[in-house]
Design a protein around this motif. Structure first.
Motif, mmCIF file in Angstrom:
data_model
loop_
_atom_site.group_PDB
_atom_site.id
_atom_site.type_symbol
_atom_site.label_atom_id
_atom_site.label_comp_id
_atom_site.label_asym_id
_atom_site.label_seq_id
_atom_site.Cartn_x
_atom_site.Cartn_y
_atom_site.Cartn_z
ATOM 1 N N ASP A 14 0.922 -1.291 -0.156
ATOM 2 C CA ASP A 14 0.035 -0.020 -0.051
ATOM 3 C C ASP A 14 0.711 1.354 -0.135
ATOM 4 O O ASP A 14 1.556 1.334 0.837
ATOM 5 N N LYS A 16 0.364 3.955 1.166
ATOM 6 C CA LYS A 16 0.414 4.791 2.356
ATOM 7 C C LYS A 16 1.370 4.253 3.132
ATOM 8 O O LYS A 16 1.666 4.847 4.379
ATOM 9 N N GLU A 17 1.665 2.949 3.188
ATOM 10 C CA GLU A 17 2.848 2.235 4.131
ATOM 11 C C GLU A 17 3.988 2.471 3.650
ATOM 12 O O GLU A 17 5.045 1.752 4.322
#
Length: 170
Positions: A14, A16-17
């Motif tokens: 992801d 976002k990670e």
């Protein structure tokens, strides 16, 4: 996003990670984007893997697992790059060196990694007081306890990781 790795093949991560280290890591200043991977075989260890270089990865763990009294003295100014609104959202990890004999591991206690789990910003701190080394021996008192810690758990997500916090901010 898909990330090719030499160790684990193609992984889906992801976006976002992705942890951004604005200053890079010592010796790897050009690699600034990393993600944490757990293939569920190596707990309590995780992989800090570069999102930019398929060959670059480090074994990391919570230092307090092996060194319960470990403290990382830092000044607030040193952590400003992490934009931390809440110190409890900061986790501390150390890079582990594993040689052929797995019970002869060392930890880089002189250069811990601090990650803000709220915004995924990271920084490597360099401790200069001489208390710690880059190859601090890990003494395993109970090998079975370590092996039991390797039971499968969900994939590591920094925002969900409950680690003791070794930071001492002044």
């Amino acid at each position: 996003m898909k990330i090719n790795t030499t160790r684990f093949g193609t992984l889906t991560v992801d976006e976002k990670e992705i942890i951004f280290f604005p200053e890079g890591l010592l010796g790897f200043a050009n690699c600034k984007k990393f993600f944490i991977y757990n293939n569920q075989k190596n707990l309590p260890f995780f992989w800090l893997h570069s999102a930019e270089d398929p060959k670059l990865a480090f074994v990391i763990c919570d230092p307090q697992l092996f060194f319960p009294d470990y403290k990382v003295p830092v000044r607030k100014e040193e952590l400003s790059v992490l934009a931390a609104r809440d110190q409890s959202r900061l986790i501390t990890c150390v890079i582990i060196s594993i040689v052929r004999e797995p019970f002869s591991m060392t930890a880089n206690l002189q250069g811990p990694l601090v990650i803000n789990t709220e915004n995924y910003l990271g920084k490597q701190i360099v401790l200069m007081d001489g208390s710690y080394t880059t190859r601090h021996p890990i003494v395993l008192k109970n090998r079975q306890r370590l092996m039991a810690a390797g039971a499968p758990t969900p994939v590591f997500r920094p925002a969900e990781m409950a680690l003791g916090n070794a930071l001492v901010v002044s």
